[in-house]
Design an enzyme around this catalytic site. Structure first.
Site, PDB file in Angstrom:
ATOM      1  N   GLY A  19       3.026  10.647  -8.533  1.00  0.00           N
ATOM      2  CA  GLY A  19       4.157  11.507  -8.501  1.00  0.00           C
ATOM      3  C   GLY A  19       4.037  11.991  -6.815  1.00  0.00           C
ATOM      4  CB  THR A 134      -1.516  15.727  -9.668  1.00  0.00           C
ATOM      5  OG1 THR A 134      -0.114  15.652 -10.521  1.00  0.00           O
ATOM      6  CG2 THR A 134      -2.530  16.127  -9.511  1.00  0.00           C
TER       7      THR A 134
HETATM    8  O1  F6P Z   1       2.423  13.561 -12.673  1.00  0.00           O
HETATM    9  C1  F6P Z   1       3.129  14.762 -12.243  1.00  0.00           C
HETATM   10  C2  F6P Z   1       4.245  14.760 -13.515  1.00  0.00           C
HETATM   11  O2  F6P Z   1       5.167  15.573 -12.439  1.00  0.00           O
HETATM   12  C3  F6P Z   1       4.490  15.005 -14.401  1.00  0.00           C
HETATM   13  O3  F6P Z   1       3.568  16.504 -15.030  1.00  0.00           O
HETATM   14  C4  F6P Z   1       5.415  14.601 -15.122  1.00  0.00           C
HETATM   15  O4  F6P Z   1       5.421  14.456 -16.378  1.00  0.00           O
HETATM   16  C5  F6P Z   1       5.619  13.203 -14.869  1.00  0.00           C
HETATM   17  O5  F6P Z   1       4.882  13.746 -13.303  1.00  0.00           O
HETATM   18  C6  F6P Z   1       7.129  13.008 -13.881  1.00  0.00           C
HETATM   19  O6  F6P Z   1       6.574  11.681 -13.902  1.00  0.00           O
HETATM   20  P1  F6P Z   1       8.325  10.695 -12.711  1.00  0.00           P
HETATM   21  O7  F6P Z   1       8.773  11.214 -11.824  1.00  0.00           O
HETATM   22  O8  F6P Z   1       8.147   9.829 -12.783  1.00  0.00           O
HETATM   23  O9  F6P Z   1       9.061  11.029 -14.420  1.00  0.00           O
END
Ligand code: F6P
Length: 330
Positions: A19, A134
């Protein structure tokens, strides 16, 4: 931590993975500029592991790093790559890196991205140093990850706004923040925003306890409350909590899910500085011949921590802060 002959490095590849997090661009810029400063060549790998597999490499120059420090997201793009779990995909990535003359890597991401980096190093001897980026702040071995401070501040701004409308209508709100496996954002936002209750993966607060808490507040004249819930593995769980509270108490809660808004926007000064320090530290580690580790910050000092000691370990929210949040909202 592994050692390798540092003089074999002529070209460093930089990628962002998992992410996105505000400050990733500052980390790219820092790693690239420190490498260029020391006479190394730099390539950007577009889109993280998928870009490594498709061989999407771009040259990085001093000039191409201009005007990105303050921008959210990542100019190199990012992604999650289930394919990289396969050994033959990693062999392909290593062959692509060799063909492009990339001798070492700086991986900016979370522990899932570092696990992929570690395998690439173990199987194909690619020297790699990780830079923790992150919003979740859940990387063991560093006190803070890049993007966390910005995400907390974005969520806090939203909660202050919700507080205004909650107080005007005498309402109960449940605000859902991000945090897949950990409650760092939820707890910081809860303490800084004066939340009445905080639900997050490491904290076993029950709905009954939350209701008791709300009732206690009402008994002393409180007319509006804000509960914070980390999304955990089920984004949207705030709706389930609201329903459970309604069924057990009759209290109607408004739900606000902050979601990806927490991941965008210009990084705070703290995140820009952290990213600049850690991007530089990663390149310095490679120049000393150190790899298979991450560059982190401990007690304000930049450190390198072997992946072996960091990966697979759970970094937990400090009990002191959890206890403080509980007492402040009692
Ligand atoms: O790992 C960072 C994060 O923002 C988490 O807090 C969240 O659960 C996840 O990524 C969401 O991922 P994506 O953007 O792939 O849905």
């Amino acid at each position: 931590m592994s050692k390798f002959p540092a003089d074999q490095i002529k070209t460093i590849g930089i990628y962002t993975s998992g992410g996105d997090a505000p400050g990733m661009n500052a980390a790219i810029r820092s790693a690239a500029r420190i490498a260029l400063y020391h006479g190394l060549d730099v390539r950007g790998i577009v889109g993280g592991y998928p870009g490594m597999l498709s061989g999407e490499f771009v040259p990085i120059t001093q000039g191409s790093m201009g005007n990105i420090l303050q921008r959210g997201g990542t100019i190199l793009k990012t992604g999650r790559s289930p394919e990289f779990h396969q050994a033959d995909a990693r062999a392909k990535a290593a062959a692509n890196l060799r063909a492009a003359g990339i001798d070492a890597l700086v991986c900016i991401g979370g522990d899932g991205s570092f696990a992929g980096a570690r395998l690439l190093h173990q199987e194909h001897r690619v020297p790699i140093v990780g830079v923790p980026g992150t919003i979740d702040n859940d990387v063991f071995g560093t006190d803070f990850t890049i993007g966390f401070d910005t995400a907390v501040n974005i969520a806090l701004e939203a909660i202050d706004r919700i507080r205004d409308t909650a107080a005007s209508h005498d309402r109960l709100f449940i605000v859902e923040v991000m945090g897949r496996d950990s409650g760092f954002i939820a707890v910081d936002v809860g303490v800084a925003g004066g939340a009445e209750e905080i639900f997050f993966p490491e904290n076993a607060v029950t709905v009954d306890e939350a209701i008791d808490h709300i009732r206690r507040g009402m008994a002393r004249g409180k007319k509006s409350s804000i509960l914070i819930a980390a999304e955990g593995r089920k984004p949207g769980r705030a709706y389930d909590l609201a329903e459970a509270i309604r069924k057990k108490s009759g209290f109607e809660a408004k739900v606000c899910i902050l979601g990806h808004v927490q991941r965008g926007g210009s990084p705070t000064a703290a995140d820009r500085i952290l990213a600049s320090r850690l991007g530089a530290a990663a390149v310095d580690a490679l120049r000393r011949g150190e790899c298979d580790c991450l560059a982190g910050v401990k007690g304000g000092q930049v450190v390198t921590v072997p992946f072996e000691q960091a990966l697979g370990k759970k970094k937990t929210v400090g009990r002191e802060l959890i206890e403080l949040a509980r007492m402040l909202s009692y």
